[in-house]
Design a protein around this motif. Structure first.
Motif, PDB file in Angstrom:
ATOM      1  N   LEU A  76      33.717  33.696  45.453  1.00 13.96           N
ATOM      2  CA  LEU A  76      33.130  32.365  45.602  1.00 13.96           C
ATOM      3  C   LEU A  76      32.764  31.769  44.252  1.00 13.96           C
ATOM      4  CD1 LEU A  76      30.826  32.876  48.722  1.00 13.96           C
ATOM      5  CD2 LEU A  76      32.962  31.595  48.601  1.00 13.96           C
ATOM      6  N   PHE A  77      32.282  32.610  43.330  1.00 13.13           N
ATOM      7  CA  PHE A  77      31.969  32.145  41.968  1.00 13.13           C
ATOM      8  C   PHE A  77      33.222  31.553  41.317  1.00 13.13           C
ATOM      9  CE2 PHE A  77      31.671  32.539  37.413  1.00 13.13           C
ATOM     10  CZ  PHE A  77      30.348  32.268  37.105  1.00 13.13           C
TER      11      PHE A  77
ATOM     12  N   TYR B  99      34.163  27.545  40.415  1.00 10.57           N
ATOM     13  CA  TYR B  99      34.506  27.095  39.060  1.00 10.57           C
ATOM     14  C   TYR B  99      35.661  26.097  39.074  1.00 10.57           C
ATOM     15  CZ  TYR B  99      35.794  27.302  34.134  1.00 10.57           C
ATOM     16  OH  TYR B  99      36.093  26.961  32.838  1.00 10.57           O
ATOM     17  N   PHE B 100      36.630  26.341  39.940  1.00  9.86           N
ATOM     18  CA  PHE B 100      37.828  25.500  39.943  1.00  9.86           C
ATOM     19  C   PHE B 100      37.770  24.360  40.963  1.00  9.86           C
ATOM     20  CE2 PHE B 100      39.465  29.503  38.147  1.00  9.86           C
ATOM     21  CZ  PHE B 100      40.048  29.004  36.989  1.00  9.86           C
ATOM     22  N   THR B 101      36.844  24.385  41.917  1.00 10.98           N
ATOM     23  CA  THR B 101      36.852  23.377  42.976  1.00 10.98           C
ATOM     24  C   THR B 101      35.664  22.421  42.958  1.00 10.98           C
ATOM     25  OG1 THR B 101      35.756  24.904  44.524  1.00 10.98           O
ATOM     26  CG2 THR B 101      38.172  24.881  44.496  1.00 10.98           C
ATOM     27  N   VAL B 102      34.536  22.829  42.401  1.00 10.01           N
ATOM     28  CA  VAL B 102      33.341  21.977  42.389  1.00 10.01           C
ATOM     29  C   VAL B 102      33.233  21.293  41.038  1.00 10.01           C
ATOM     30  CG1 VAL B 102      30.836  21.883  42.647  1.00 10.01           C
ATOM     31  CG2 VAL B 102      32.183  23.497  44.023  1.00 10.01           C
TER      32      VAL B 102
ATOM     33  N   ASN C 196      26.270  24.337  39.146  1.00 11.13           N
ATOM     34  CA  ASN C 196      25.351  25.342  38.623  1.00 11.13           C
ATOM     35  C   ASN C 196      24.627  26.068  39.748  1.00 11.13           C
ATOM     36  OD1 ASN C 196      25.954  24.868  35.960  1.00 11.13           O
ATOM     37  ND2 ASN C 196      24.303  23.404  35.645  1.00 11.13           N
ATOM     38  N   LEU C 197      24.267  25.333  40.810  1.00 14.08           N
ATOM     39  CA  LEU C 197      23.599  25.953  41.949  1.00 14.08           C
ATOM     40  C   LEU C 197      24.517  26.981  42.603  1.00 14.08           C
ATOM     41  CD1 LEU C 197      21.161  26.027  43.855  1.00 14.08           C
ATOM     42  CD2 LEU C 197      22.253  24.202  45.183  1.00 14.08           C
ATOM     43  N   ALA C 198      25.779  26.614  42.797  1.00 11.24           N
ATOM     44  CA  ALA C 198      26.732  27.552  43.408  1.00 11.24           C
ATOM     45  C   ALA C 198      26.971  28.751  42.504  1.00 11.24           C
ATOM     46  CB  ALA C 198      28.049  26.825  43.708  1.00 11.24           C
ATOM     47  N   PHE C 199      27.065  28.505  41.193  1.00 11.51           N
ATOM     48  CA  PHE C 199      27.220  29.617  40.253  1.00 11.51           C
ATOM     49  C   PHE C 199      26.061  30.602  40.389  1.00 11.51           C
ATOM     50  CE2 PHE C 199      29.929  27.180  36.916  1.00 11.51           C
ATOM     51  CZ  PHE C 199      31.065  27.485  37.644  1.00 11.51           C
ATOM     52  N   GLY C 200      24.832  30.065  40.379  1.00 12.21           N
ATOM     53  CA  GLY C 200      23.662  30.935  40.433  1.00 12.21           C
ATOM     54  C   GLY C 200      23.584  31.735  41.714  1.00 12.21           C
ATOM     55  N   LEU C 201      23.833  31.067  42.857  1.00 13.37           N
ATOM     56  CA  LEU C 201      23.736  31.769  44.133  1.00 13.37           C
ATOM     57  C   LEU C 201      24.830  32.828  44.282  1.00 13.37           C
ATOM     58  CD1 LEU C 201      22.893  28.779  46.520  1.00 13.37           C
ATOM     59  CD2 LEU C 201      21.339  30.549  45.682  1.00 13.37           C
TER      60      LEU C 201
END
Length: 359
Positions: free
Chosen positions: A64-65, A69-72, A85-90
């Motif tokens: 998911l990380f 990176y490539f979709t959001v 950044n929120l998705a990266f952190g979670l």
């Protein structure tokens, strides 16, 4: 009251008191309690599946990380926060959390469960103790069951290996090298050896973007400046945005300094690079790329606050102290028809920290 003497009476010890050793008898170890996974093969298999599932969830979080990176898009928001950044952190937190929980469950339910006693020993171990330690490590490795539990071992290796992608994938943001963008650059200043500066581009004040005339500077002044192209693109007159803006600012930032013209020691071929005692140098330190503007006007020294590299702006910004390996790149200046400071060309050498292709 009489003082005690050598003949003072001493009460005899109570013969009924137990011996001292009996007061501190060794309590021993409690009877060992077997875990369900030690006696029930079904519970053992169930624990294996639980641990492998946790490692699998970690792998999913890592995927998911990478997908994020490539979709959001970096500009997207969620509940007022940066969505990427929120998705990266979670996702990264989940990847590391599930590995940690999986290892804990593995240790609690599947690794060997034995009580041991370790007596204190001198700081310097004997050869026998060292050999025993190595043997204990080998025994512990065997008792961990990693050799006979391929599901746990393989899922752990897969999850831990995938977590490494979270450090590798963001390197994509480093962008193409100069060799990749010579013919069709994605934005102005692309490449390691290019900046946004170009012939005839005005030097403007940082933040506000107003052009600068030589008469605006007094002897001893230092001005933080930028290329006008950040505020007004030569192609369409619009200011740069997003990645193009950040790249342009990171490599195009400069400092203007005015001193007495006879104090300047021009480098070879740079006799006409200054205007009325005004010289222009890259603001990016050649050590590790810190922005610098700590100026000592009487000596014309420019100091980097990160590692104290010091450059002499009166003498081609040569390094006179600190770890920087080369002078600050100098931008050749001229004056346009309206009397404003402009660049004669781009920098004639790469700006920023030194890298291995440079001579």
């Amino acid at each position: 009251m009489s003082s005690p003497t050598s003949d003072s009476h001493v009460e005899p010890a109570d013969e009924n008191l137990p011996e001292r050793d009996d007061l501190y008898a060794n309590p021993g170890l409690h009877e060992h309690e077997w875990r369900p996974t030690d006696v029930d093969p079904k519970a053992e298999k169930r624990a294996e599946r639980q641990v492998a599932t946790l490692f699998g969830l970690s792998a999913i979080c890592t995927v998911l990380f990478v997908v994020t990176y490539f979709t959001v898009d970096a500009d997207d928001t969620f509940a007022g926060l940066g969505a990427q950044n929120l998705a990266f952190g979670l996702s990264l937190a989940g990847a590391l959390l599930f590995i940690g929980i999986g290892v804990i469950q593995w240790a609690r339910k599947l690794m060997s469960d034995q009580e041991i006693i370790e007596y204190r020993h001198p700081a310097s171990s004997s050869d026998e103790d060292r050999a025993a330690t190595l043997e204990a490590l080998s025994t512990g490795l065997a008792e961990s069951g990693i050799g006979r539990r391929p599901m746990v071992r393989n899922s752990l290796l897969g999850a831990a290996g995938l977590v490494g992608l979270t450090a590798i994938v963001p390197l994509w943001d480093l962008g193409p090298t100069n060799a990749d963008v010579t013919d069709n650059p994605p934005f102005p200043g692309s490449g390691l050896e290019n900046t946004i500066w170009d012939k005839g581009m005005r030097v403007v004040r940082d933040v506000v973007g107003t052009p600068i005339k030589p008469s605006d500077l007094q002897i001893g002044d230092l001005v933080n400046a930028e290329p006008e192209g950040l505020f007004k693109s030569p192609e369409d007159g619009e200011p740069l945005e997003g990645v193009a803006l950040q790249v342009g600012k990171s490599k195009g930032a400069v400092v203007l300094v005015r001193m007495e013209p006879d104090e300047i020691i021009p480098g070879s071929g740079r006799e006409n690079w200054s205007v009325d005692g005004i010289v222009c140098y890259s603001k990016i330190c050649t050590h590790v790329g810190c922005p610098i503007s700590l100026y000592e006007r009487t000596t014309h020294h420019l100091l980097c606050p990160c590692h104290q590299s010091t450059f002499d702006l009166a003498d081609s910004a040569k390094v006179i102290f600190g770890p920087a390996a080369r002078p600050l790149p100098q931008l050749p200046l001229a004056v346009d028809g309206e009397g404003y400071l402009i660049a004669q060309s781009d920098f004639t050498e790469p700006v920023g920290p030194s890298y291995w292709e440079r001579g």
